[in-house]
Write a protein that holds these residues in place. Structure first.
Motif, PDB file in Angstrom:
ATOM      1  N   SER A 197      45.813  27.497  52.057  1.00  0.00           N
ATOM      2  CA  SER A 197      46.810  26.739  51.298  1.00  0.00           C
ATOM      3  C   SER A 197      46.397  26.509  49.849  1.00  0.00           C
ATOM      4  O   SER A 197      47.215  26.109  49.031  1.00  0.00           O
ATOM      5  CB  SER A 197      47.049  25.387  51.952  1.00  0.00           C
ATOM      6  N   LYS A 204      38.669  26.340  61.984  1.00  0.00           N
ATOM      7  CA  LYS A 204      40.126  26.440  62.019  1.00  0.00           C
ATOM      8  C   LYS A 204      40.753  25.700  60.841  1.00  0.00           C
ATOM      9  O   LYS A 204      41.603  26.250  60.134  1.00  0.00           O
ATOM     10  CB  LYS A 204      40.659  25.856  63.329  1.00  0.00           C
ATOM     11  N   TYR A 205      40.315  24.479  60.595  1.00  0.00           N
ATOM     12  CA  TYR A 205      40.920  23.692  59.512  1.00  0.00           C
ATOM     13  C   TYR A 205      40.430  24.132  58.139  1.00  0.00           C
ATOM     14  O   TYR A 205      41.162  24.020  57.166  1.00  0.00           O
ATOM     15  CB  TYR A 205      40.755  22.189  59.773  1.00  0.00           C
ATOM     16  N   ILE A 245      42.852  26.859  57.344  1.00  0.00           N
ATOM     17  CA  ILE A 245      44.162  26.314  56.958  1.00  0.00           C
ATOM     18  C   ILE A 245      44.110  25.776  55.528  1.00  0.00           C
ATOM     19  O   ILE A 245      44.989  26.055  54.710  1.00  0.00           O
ATOM     20  CB  ILE A 245      44.608  25.218  57.947  1.00  0.00           C
ATOM     21  N   ASN A 281      51.260  21.732  56.499  1.00  0.00           N
ATOM     22  CA  ASN A 281      50.542  23.004  56.548  1.00  0.00           C
ATOM     23  C   ASN A 281      49.980  23.411  57.902  1.00  0.00           C
ATOM     24  O   ASN A 281      49.576  24.557  58.063  1.00  0.00           O
ATOM     25  CB  ASN A 281      49.393  22.983  55.536  1.00  0.00           C
ATOM     26  N   ALA A 282      49.884  22.504  58.824  1.00  0.00           N
ATOM     27  CA  ALA A 282      49.263  22.833  60.119  1.00  0.00           C
ATOM     28  C   ALA A 282      50.203  22.419  61.247  1.00  0.00           C
ATOM     29  O   ALA A 282      50.179  21.290  61.694  1.00  0.00           O
ATOM     30  CB  ALA A 282      47.917  22.131  60.258  1.00  0.00           C
TER      31      ALA A 282
END
Length: 139
Positions: free
Chosen positions: A81, A73-74, A77, A137-138
């Motif tokens: 970005s 998930k990260y 992200i 961003n998250a």
């Protein structure tokens, strides 16, 4: 091993808001590490690992997660970005981090106070950079 335990205790005592759960992880003589969980990251199932790599003879800091799904998930992200402040690790079978950064190359163990200060300053900056990135961003 003794230094890593004292480093873990240093973070635990100096930064009570950052939990340092568990004991040291002693790999198969490839690495030793411990985790730091700032609340802002723990709430997202993320954690920081302070890692000593024996073969490379250096300290690194990693952004890791509770499991592979959190890492994926990260990674998504960060990848979306195009944030490139730290080395981004693509999810894979033996990858336990999403970001990695060298804290101290060829550490000098003859002055542990200086070494601890280098690791501490690099760790605080890494955490701060990640917190800022995630705030933007998250959501």
């Amino acid at each position: 091993m003794e230094y890593m335990m004292s480093l873990k205790n240093h973070f635990s005592n100096k930064y009570p808001d950052y939990s340092t759960p568990g004991s040291l992880y002693n790999g198969y003589m490839d690495m030793t590490y411990f985790s730091i969980l700032p609340k802002s990251l723990k709430d997202r199932d993320l954690k920081i690992a302070i890692v000593f790599l024996y073969d490379a003879f250096r300290f690194e800091i990693w952004l890791s997660g509770r499991n592979k799904q959190v890492l994926a998930k990260y990674w998504e992200i960060i990848n979306r970005s195009k944030w490139d402040k730290y080395k981004v690790m693509k999810p894979a079978k033996d990858v336990d981090s999403v970001l990695e950064h060298i804290l101290v190359e060829n550490p000098d163990f003859s002055d542990l106070d200086v070494l601890t200060k280098q690791i501490e300053q690099g760790t605080l900056k890494f955490i701060q950079d990640i917190e800022r990135f995630l705030a933007k961003n998250a959501t």
